[in-house]
Write a protein that holds these residues in place. Structure first.
Motif, PDB file in Angstrom:
ATOM      1  N   LEU A   1       2.474  -4.856   9.634  1.00  0.00           N
ATOM      2  CA  LEU A   1       2.677  -3.910   8.527  1.00  0.00           C
ATOM      3  C   LEU A   1       2.201  -4.458   7.186  1.00  0.00           C
ATOM      4  N   LEU A   2       2.343  -5.753   6.975  1.00  0.00           N
ATOM      5  CA  LEU A   2       1.982  -6.346   5.685  1.00  0.00           C
ATOM      6  C   LEU A   2       0.599  -6.984   5.687  1.00  0.00           C
ATOM      7  N   GLY A   3      -0.086  -6.972   6.813  1.00  0.00           N
ATOM      8  CA  GLY A   3      -1.381  -7.636   6.925  1.00  0.00           C
ATOM      9  C   GLY A   3      -2.428  -7.128   5.951  1.00  0.00           C
ATOM     10  N   ASP A   4      -2.467  -5.827   5.703  1.00  0.00           N
ATOM     11  CA  ASP A   4      -3.479  -5.234   4.826  1.00  0.00           C
ATOM     12  C   ASP A   4      -2.908  -4.799   3.479  1.00  0.00           C
ATOM     13  N   ALA A   5      -1.730  -5.281   3.126  1.00  0.00           N
ATOM     14  CA  ALA A   5      -1.096  -4.865   1.868  1.00  0.00           C
ATOM     15  C   ALA A   5      -1.796  -5.543   0.689  1.00  0.00           C
ATOM     16  N   ALA A   6      -2.491  -4.745  -0.106  1.00  0.00           N
ATOM     17  CA  ALA A   6      -3.215  -5.273  -1.265  1.00  0.00           C
ATOM     18  C   ALA A   6      -2.258  -5.707  -2.373  1.00  0.00           C
TER      19      ALA A   6
END
Length: 194
Positions: A141-146
């Motif tokens: 869930l947080l892998g692509d959080a800019a």
């Protein structure tokens, strides 16, 4: 009472295979064994038995607050060095790491409180599997959080993980863990206790 075979440890039960450690273990029916006339262990009604979940509760109490304090210090340092992004990433890292470790010990404390000792290892493996799956979901869930400062998140998780392991070991070492059943009353105390 039948006489044990010659050479069997004192307190051995007739009809049951003897083992080298029988001289200081309880019998299968929970009665007390004696070795050289001295009481070795007690069980039965009135005997104090420490619940299986107690060690996990001690470890949780001993590691939670110091780890969160170390995480708070890390968050302040990250805020001062990386700004608001460091504050948010570090705070989330402390939250995730604290929840990961605390949930495992809390679950083990509840799962094995009244369970057979044979259930402890399978329960630990199930809890660890559940924790790992939950952690995998958080990473996905947080892998692509800019918006997330990944470095601050990682540093905070590392600080909490190291502090948790250190204080959990200290709590374990300082805990009072009886290695035998305590006597039910003064009449069943060992010779050394008198």
């Amino acid at each position: 009472m039948p006489v044990p075979p010659v050479g069997a440890p004192t307190g051995a039960v007739v009809g049951r295979p003897t083992r080298p450690c029988d001289s200081f273990h309880k019998t299968d029916d929970g009665h007390v064994q004696e070795e050289a006339g001295q009481l070795v262990a007690t069980t039965g009604p009135g005997a104090h038995v420490t619940p299986a979940g107690a060690p996990f509760a001690v470890l949780l109490r001993g590691a939670l607050w110091p780890s969160l304090l170390a995480g708070a210090v890390a968050v302040v340092v990250l805020w001062l060095t990386r700004g608001t992004d460091g504050l948010l990433g570090g705070s989330l890292g402390v939250l995730v790491a604290g929840a990961f470790f605390a949930s495992g010990l809390a679950a083990m404390s509840r799962l094995v409180r009244d369970a057979s000792p044979l259930v402890v290892v399978p329960a630990a493996l199930a809890v660890y599997l559940g924790q790992t799956i939950a952690l995998l979901l958080v990473i996905v869930l947080l892998g692509d959080a800019a918006w997330l400062d990944g470095t601050a998140f990682g540093v905070a998780v590392l600080v909490v993980a190291l502090a948790w392991q250190l204080f959990q070991v200290l709590a374990f070492v300082r805990a009072r863990r009886p290695v035998f059943d305590e006597p039910a009353d003064a009449s069943t105390a060992t010779v050394l206790d008198r």
